[in-house]
Design an enzyme around this catalytic site. Structure first.
Site, PDB file in Angstrom:
ATOM      1  CB  CYS A   1      -0.942  -0.015   1.198  1.00 45.96           C
ATOM      2  SG  CYS A   1      -2.004  -1.474   1.207  1.00 45.96           S
TER       3      CYS A   1
ATOM      4  CG  HIS B   1      -6.356   2.153   1.061  1.00 50.66           C
ATOM      5  ND1 HIS B   1      -5.206   2.699   0.532  1.00 50.66           N
ATOM      6  CD2 HIS B   1      -5.929   1.101   1.839  1.00 50.66           C
ATOM      7  CE1 HIS B   1      -4.158   2.006   0.944  1.00 50.66           C
ATOM      8  NE2 HIS B   1      -4.563   1.047   1.733  1.00 50.66           N
TER       9      HIS B   1
END
Lengths: 423, 423
Positions: free
Chosen positions: A95, A369
């Site tokens: 991420c 996200h």
């Protein structure tokens, strides 16, 4: 811990522009579509800029391999917007992929090799069913020592949350405050996946119940709603639905240029004055679960390069993949003392009008996200806030210094970048 | 084609050491094991080197996501050999992943951020069944415009081979010459997957037939063997089994340091004096299929940075994922005129004792092609040849300048690096 010798970059780097796609769930869009949307958003804001000035493309992407059966994505995206034959590469650090891509692009400019570099981040996640998404995200953890014993990411961060609550007698209501604040911010962000405050979500659920003739829940405020499993189902105690960032599709781009030519691209460059990056092993190797060592080290490097400390940071975008992660981040970055971040959240210190606004974009929680896009997406918000163009969610007081904090896995990677407006 | 403005790096970079795992099919080893093997091979050759001097780790890996359900591999490998909390990242550009990682690591050193960087490449491919490997490799092609119409990689390169044969009236026997040469070289490389010459393979097949009481094929030489489908089954005409690089497990590492401190790490550094990288779109966008535009551009950049031309290159490791790819590479790099590479192969010009030795390691064909490890593996061979320690396969004449050419996909990525021995 090994302390890195600090080194000066051979030349400075500036952000000359940013672009975002809308973040959300878009069944009709693939990675190319999302990237084009972000690229055109950048181009629309860059008067007179010829994209053929771009010399290289650094892409952050977690795993289009798994999500779209498409690896080797960087040259494909570059070709798709007419940038071949420039140098292109994909960087993957879970991420933190595009936060790292941005840092590496800056190093490439500092090396003298390039003057104008496009950084992108993209992830198309909703192409898979939700269980498959969780499994794909699980490959960002350690397959041998973490996944094999049954953990997925909500479980990791739940373990960090319980460790934190235990160590600091933290009130779990603090998590609600993080979530409420980030939804308040996201509601004002036209690119965000969730444009509703939690109060609005609560009210619309009550309305729907009434319309369908079902019993209307007796929620009076957000805290009623969030503490009721009917409003906020438990995922991995103490992390409930509204503690978790969503599964998202999205893309973000930033144009980096060497400092000396920044003013020829824009009247409002922001300068990258600090950067740090660090790594770590799997969770079982950590001394404790209530801080992230790689974040401490990346932050230390970035502050030292910028010759600044936590008190100099006017605004920050931090990696709130779960609400506990934001609280830990505000401590790892030195905004609040260790063990005091939860109180700061309750006291509103991280709100837009607080002493240290955090995640004014809505954060991962409300903005969304799309994992590979998150790092550059954070920079887009810092760009807007420092340049006073964040609209309804603009932080007052003329912010000058902004920080981004982007985490991969449970802290196997962390990259921290610091930006300054000089005009 | 856009020509990149040429730029000088702010400081020089040297290779201070290399390490390899054995390449091959190792059911008992995963990526970690392969990486440790290569890392220890490096450490064993670096007297008095403290690995805690390493400040960053750049990993080239194509898709441990797909092969081992393990993304986010860079911090895991670094932690596994005790290097946390240094900066770690994975770079993915298909089969060019670690050639690109090496270039990016060099830029990071040139930027002033680091002095000592470990570059790695790793791929564990034999964890999947062969059909699944082909599908995973297929994600390196364009899912939308190439894979969707039924192509896999042998088909792409077969199309390039037929285009080449048609355009230049090339004798397909040239492909046999490439394969025979590379097996001759690989037979002398203790790290290679195939340590047999094609003649030896032929003889052992004849022997086995005799032992089992089956009719012994009447192959008199390698050409008989290679032109018989019983010896060399067709894969995608004109590419047969011995035209194709194998599915491999393996790892490679190189230690890069800033030029000014190179001599404190080794008495035999080699200097990275040229580097170029370029990209391209899918095959349907190409003007022709008998050259790779990204290779032309990457080579041009590298030659210009090094202030050298093709005639200055003493040895080269080029990306022979298929035999046709080696022939095209020798033309794209300017070693031979366009359309003459096939004759050069037949005439032995690329053999160890030819005027332009190519793939003395055995190349991808015989050394093996663990895709993410290939780029750094090429540099390991150049290191050995330039330092005169390549043993039985050492090129005579004291080679001084070596080149690596690493391709991703069918040329969506190409990276060319040039190295010089100065002692």
């Amino acid at each position: 811990m090994i302390l890195m010798p600090e080194k000066k970059l051979k030349r400075g780097v500036a952000v000359a522009g940013v672009g975002l796609s809308k973040f959300g769930a878009f069944p009709e869009k693939n990675s190319r579509d999302l990237f084009v949307e972000a690229f055109l958003d950048l181009m629309g804001s860059m008067k007179g800029f010829d994209p053929h000035q771009i010399e290289a493309f650094y892409l952050g992407n977690f795993s289009s391999d798994q999500f779209e059966k498409q690896a080797h994505l960087a040259p494909i995206l570059a070709s798709w917007v007419g940038l071949s034959p420039i140098s292109t590469l994909r960087i993957e650090d879970a991420c933190a992929s595009s936060g790292v891509a941005l840092r590496q692009a800056a190093l490439a400019i500092a090396s003298g090799q390039y003057d104008v570099v496009l950084v992108g981040g993209v992830e198309k996640m909703t192409s898979l069913e939700i269980a498959a998404v969780t499994e794909a995200l699980g490959t960002a953890a350690d397959a041998q020592f973490e996944v094999s014993v049954g953990f997925t990411f909500p479980g990791f961060y739940a373990a960090m949350a319980t460790a934190y609550m235990h160590e600091f007698q933290a009130d779990p209501k603090a998590f609600y405050h993080v979530s409420i604040k980030n939804h308040n911010n996201g509601a004002l962000n036209e690119y965000a996946q969730f444009r509703q405050t939690i109060r609005e979500i609560m009210e619309s659920k009550k309305e729907r119940a009434a319309q369908k003739g079902r019993p209307v829940p007796a929620w009076e405020d957000e805290f009623d709603f969030l503490s009721d499993p009917k409003g906020n189902p438990m995922v991995a105690w103490p992390m409930a639905l509204f503690d978790c960032s969503p599964v998202s599709d999205g893309a973000a781009v930033a144009l980096l240029v060497s400092e000396e030519i920044a003013n020829s691209f824009t009247e409002t460059p922001i300068y990258m004055i600090g950067s740090g990056q660090a790594s770590d092993g799997a969770l079982p190797e950590r001394e404790n679960l209530y801080s992230i060592p790689a974040a401490l080290e990346a932050g230390r490097q970035a502050y030292q390069m910028a010759n600044l400390g936590p008190d100099d940071i006017d605004i920050a975008e931090v990696h709130d993949c779960f609400t506990i992660a934001e609280i830990i981040a505000t401590e790892d970055l030195g905004f609040f003392d260790r063990g005091k971040g939860w109180q700061a959240a309750i006291e509103g210190k991280t709100a837009r009008d607080g002493i240290r606004p955090v995640n004014t974009s809505g954060g991962l929680k409300a903005k969304g996200h799309p994992v590979g896009a998150t790092g550059v997406g954070q920079v887009a918000e810092i760009w807007k806030q420092l340049n006073g163009i964040a609209g309804e969610r603009q932080v007052q007081g003329n912010p000058k210094i902004g920080l981004t904090h982007n985490v991969g896995g449970t802290g196997q990677t962390c990259v921290v970048n610091i930006f300054e407006r000089r005009a």
